[in-house]
Design an enzyme around this catalytic site. Sequence first.
Site, short mmCIF file in Angstrom:
data_model
loop_
_atom_site.label_atom_id
_atom_site.label_comp_id
_atom_site.label_asym_id
_atom_site.label_seq_id
_atom_site.Cartn_x
_atom_site.Cartn_y
_atom_site.Cartn_z
CG MET A 36 -1.97 -1.02 1.10
SD MET A 36 -3.51 -0.78 2.06
CE MET A 36 -3.17 -0.23 3.70
N GLY A 37 2.16 1.07 -0.28
CA GLY A 37 3.02 2.24 -0.35
C GLY A 37 3.75 2.52 0.86
CG HIS A 82 6.79 -2.18 2.21
ND1 HIS A 82 6.74 -0.99 2.96
CD2 HIS A 82 5.45 -2.68 2.12
CE1 HIS A 82 5.55 -1.13 3.61
NE2 HIS A 82 4.72 -1.88 2.92
CE LYS A 89 3.49 -4.87 10.15
NZ LYS A 89 2.22 -4.38 10.65
CB VAL A 115 11.93 -6.11 8.65
CG1 VAL A 115 13.13 -4.98 8.80
CG2 VAL A 115 12.28 -7.08 7.47
#
Length: 280
Positions: free
Chosen positions: A27-28, A34, A146, A173
């Site tokens: 979702m940016g 990411h 996550k 992460v």
Amino acid sequence: MQTLNSNTTTTQATTTCPRPLGLVPTMGALHEGHLALVRRARAECATVAASIFVNPTQFGANEDLATYPRDMERDLGLLEAEGVDLVYAPTPEEVYPPGFDTWIEPGALAERLEGAARPGHFRGVATVVAKLFNVVRPDRAYFGQKDGQQLAVIRQMVRDLNMGPEIVAVPTVRDADGLALSSRNAYLTPEQRQAAPVIYRALSEAQRLWLDGETGAGRLRAAVLEVLKSEPLLGGIDYVSVADAGTLEELEQVAGPAMVSTAVRLGQTRLIDNVLIGSA
């Protein structure tokens, strides 16, 4: 790197690209979490595609759709630097055109935990991910641990509906202090950010107890709660769960792979995290 906005041109581009094709749905507001997905895809696939789409149908009426962080130029620069070949960045109208009225209902797995706290959330997630798969047609799709329940829902959807992609899970992460990376971390004030690592400390306490031989799920939940409640800035605890890693049904005893998870609030920001225990 190609950046495409339409379903048709994206499908055309992916039809002729070298295989295997790996897809990283986002979702940016990209962060190192990411980029870890992108790097895993880059290491395993001949072609890497990413999507950037803030999906309105997975947000509730009182959630943060309008304020969700967006920085397309920065995101595209990060993806290009990682060697992504193609970015699918559609508008909401492209994904949900006028008259759109077909949804994927993911069933019992989506009714627990996040599904109970955010009714309709996983219907939006499952539907948009199915659409991404149909447009991009990946061989593999990469998701972070996550969002453990989301990962389980997508795996079941792919299995139940005989979809093609292999679903690849990538470990969470974290920052050096243990806080799981999330785009919503940007909402935290400096004081809240300092308090936020209590989430991972609480989950780690359950993990420590399990490694020391504790198998009672109630004791593990209580340990997580005790650590969370020690942080005065924590505004609320939506749930603490010790559940079967596959079905997400709450356990009395941990005899196999399990997910210990929680959702908490710091001010107006809601954060989720989980750890796996057993042989998950």
